[in-house]
Motif scaffolding. Structure first.
Motif, PDB file in Angstrom:
ATOM      1  N   GLN A  61       0.832  -1.198   0.000  1.00  0.00           N
ATOM      2  CA  GLN A  61       0.000   0.000   0.000  1.00  0.00           C
ATOM      3  C   GLN A  61       0.867   1.250   0.000  1.00  0.00           C
ATOM      4  OE1 GLN A  61      -2.681  -0.378   3.369  1.00  0.00           O
ATOM      5  NE2 GLN A  61      -4.291  -1.161   2.019  1.00  0.00           N
ATOM      6  N   ALA A  62       0.309   2.316  -0.486  1.00  0.00           N
ATOM      7  CA  ALA A  62       1.018   3.602  -0.473  1.00  0.00           C
ATOM      8  C   ALA A  62       1.464   3.928   0.955  1.00  0.00           C
ATOM      9  CB  ALA A  62       0.115   4.706  -1.010  1.00  0.00           C
ATOM     10  N   GLY A  63       2.698   4.416   1.054  1.00  0.00           N
ATOM     11  CA  GLY A  63       3.283   4.703   2.359  1.00  0.00           C
ATOM     12  C   GLY A  63       4.066   3.549   2.936  1.00  0.00           C
ATOM     13  N   GLN A  92      11.044   0.367 -14.896  1.00  0.00           N
ATOM     14  CA  GLN A  92      10.286   0.654 -16.095  1.00  0.00           C
ATOM     15  C   GLN A  92       8.806   0.502 -15.790  1.00  0.00           C
ATOM     16  OE1 GLN A  92      11.417  -1.605 -19.587  1.00  0.00           O
ATOM     17  NE2 GLN A  92      10.530  -0.066 -20.937  1.00  0.00           N
ATOM     18  N   ALA A  93       8.105   1.611 -15.862  1.00  0.00           N
ATOM     19  CA  ALA A  93       6.660   1.602 -15.664  1.00  0.00           C
ATOM     20  C   ALA A  93       5.978   1.319 -17.002  1.00  0.00           C
ATOM     21  CB  ALA A  93       6.212   2.941 -15.105  1.00  0.00           C
ATOM     22  N   PRO A  94       4.747   0.833 -16.968  1.00  0.00           N
ATOM     23  CA  PRO A  94       4.028   0.529 -18.212  1.00  0.00           C
ATOM     24  C   PRO A  94       3.963   1.744 -19.131  1.00  0.00           C
ATOM     25  CG  PRO A  94       2.859  -0.371 -16.345  1.00  0.00           C
ATOM     26  CD  PRO A  94       3.963   0.453 -15.778  1.00  0.00           C
ATOM     27  N   LEU A 124       6.523   4.517  -0.134  1.00  0.00           N
ATOM     28  CA  LEU A 124       6.223   4.207  -1.529  1.00  0.00           C
ATOM     29  C   LEU A 124       4.948   4.904  -1.992  1.00  0.00           C
ATOM     30  CD1 LEU A 124       7.305   0.493  -1.493  1.00  0.00           C
ATOM     31  CD2 LEU A 124       8.116   2.193  -3.137  1.00  0.00           C
ATOM     32  N   LYS A 125       4.961   5.284  -3.256  1.00  0.00           N
ATOM     33  CA  LYS A 125       3.839   5.976  -3.882  1.00  0.00           C
ATOM     34  C   LYS A 125       3.334   5.146  -5.049  1.00  0.00           C
ATOM     35  CE  LYS A 125       6.177  10.410  -2.973  1.00  0.00           C
ATOM     36  NZ  LYS A 125       6.698  11.649  -3.610  1.00  0.00           N
ATOM     37  N   PRO A 126       2.074   5.334  -5.436  1.00  0.00           N
ATOM     38  CA  PRO A 126       1.560   4.596  -6.603  1.00  0.00           C
ATOM     39  C   PRO A 126       2.413   4.806  -7.849  1.00  0.00           C
ATOM     40  CG  PRO A 126      -0.250   5.552  -5.397  1.00  0.00           C
ATOM     41  CD  PRO A 126       1.004   6.087  -4.756  1.00  0.00           C
ATOM     42  N   GLU A 127       2.995   5.973  -7.986  1.00  0.00           N
ATOM     43  CA  GLU A 127       3.828   6.240  -9.169  1.00  0.00           C
ATOM     44  C   GLU A 127       5.161   5.495  -9.147  1.00  0.00           C
ATOM     45  OE1 GLU A 127       2.378   8.503  -7.155  1.00  0.00           O
ATOM     46  OE2 GLU A 127       3.669  10.282  -6.878  1.00  0.00           O
ATOM     47  N   ASP A 128       5.468   4.832  -8.055  1.00  0.00           N
ATOM     48  CA  ASP A 128       6.650   3.977  -8.003  1.00  0.00           C
ATOM     49  C   ASP A 128       6.389   2.605  -8.629  1.00  0.00           C
ATOM     50  OD1 ASP A 128       7.309   5.286  -4.734  1.00  0.00           O
ATOM     51  OD2 ASP A 128       8.382   5.784  -6.586  1.00  0.00           O
ATOM     52  N   THR A 129       5.141   2.324  -8.960  1.00  0.00           N
ATOM     53  CA  THR A 129       4.796   1.033  -9.563  1.00  0.00           C
ATOM     54  C   THR A 129       5.568   0.834 -10.862  1.00  0.00           C
ATOM     55  OG1 THR A 129       2.592   0.980  -8.582  1.00  0.00           O
ATOM     56  CG2 THR A 129       2.937  -0.320 -10.591  1.00  0.00           C
ATOM     57  N   VAL A 149       7.131  -4.342  -8.742  1.00  0.00           N
ATOM     58  CA  VAL A 149       6.733  -3.601  -7.547  1.00  0.00           C
ATOM     59  C   VAL A 149       5.432  -2.878  -7.869  1.00  0.00           C
ATOM     60  CG1 VAL A 149       7.295  -1.676  -6.027  1.00  0.00           C
ATOM     61  CG2 VAL A 149       9.068  -3.321  -6.671  1.00  0.00           C
ATOM     62  N   THR A 150       4.406  -3.151  -7.093  1.00  0.00           N
ATOM     63  CA  THR A 150       3.104  -2.524  -7.291  1.00  0.00           C
ATOM     64  C   THR A 150       2.695  -1.827  -6.011  1.00  0.00           C
ATOM     65  OG1 THR A 150       2.467  -4.251  -8.877  1.00  0.00           O
ATOM     66  CG2 THR A 150       0.708  -2.886  -7.952  1.00  0.00           C
ATOM     67  N   VAL A 151       2.398  -0.536  -6.131  1.00  0.00           N
ATOM     68  CA  VAL A 151       1.988   0.255  -4.970  1.00  0.00           C
ATOM     69  C   VAL A 151       0.547   0.681  -5.173  1.00  0.00           C
ATOM     70  CG1 VAL A 151       2.515   2.227  -3.522  1.00  0.00           C
ATOM     71  CG2 VAL A 151       4.364   1.075  -4.755  1.00  0.00           C
ATOM     72  N   SER A 152      -0.317   0.253  -4.286  1.00  0.00           N
ATOM     73  CA  SER A 152      -1.743   0.571  -4.401  1.00  0.00           C
ATOM     74  C   SER A 152      -2.053   1.833  -3.595  1.00  0.00           C
ATOM     75  CB  SER A 152      -2.584  -0.590  -3.889  1.00  0.00           C
ATOM     76  OG  SER A 152      -2.339  -0.810  -2.514  1.00  0.00           O
TER      77      SER A 152
END
Length: 123
Positions: A13-15, A39-41, A85-90, A119-122
């Motif tokens: 999760q975020a944070g 590398q993000a999508p 962590l932030k969602p944009e770190d996914t 790495v997926t940050v929700s």
């Protein structure tokens, strides 16, 4: 044949926090520097952090103060501690190693990549 084996990715999760590891093995080599890329999508691969053989580190502006790169020379392993962590770190995170490979009486500088870890940050 050098292999870089990554581990530690996942869903958070975020944070939250994650710690990535990357171990280099195979052949006879010395490590000049190691790095993490991501590398993000739909985006190009970008440099996240680097660490030299002397321990000098460098970070992308987007992760400064949140991520820490470190290495264990005895284990030929590099780590990436990721906090806040932030969602944009996914992204898919890739380990990179700049190595000097020793073959018989000679040596050659080579660049090696790991297979990547998600790495997926929700939010």
């Amino acid at each position: 044949q050098v292999q870089l084996v990554e581990s530690g990715g996942g869903l958070v999760q975020a944070g939250g926090s994650l710690r990535l590891s990357c171990a280099a093995s195979g052949g006879v080599f010395s490590i000049n520097s190691m790095a993490w890329y991501r590398q993000a999508p739909g985006k190009q691969r970008e440099l996240v952090a680097t660490i030299t053989s002397a321990g000098t580190t460098n970070y992308a502006d987007s992760v400064k103060g949140r991520f820490t790169i470190s290495r264990d020379n005895a284990k030929n392993t590099v780590y990436l501690q990721m906090n806040s962590l932030k969602p944009e770190d996914t992204a898919v995170f890739y380990c990179n190693a700049d190595l000097t490979m020793y073959y018989g009486l000679g040596s050659v500088r080579e660049d090696h990549w790991g297979q990547g870890t998600q790495v997926t940050v929700s939010s």
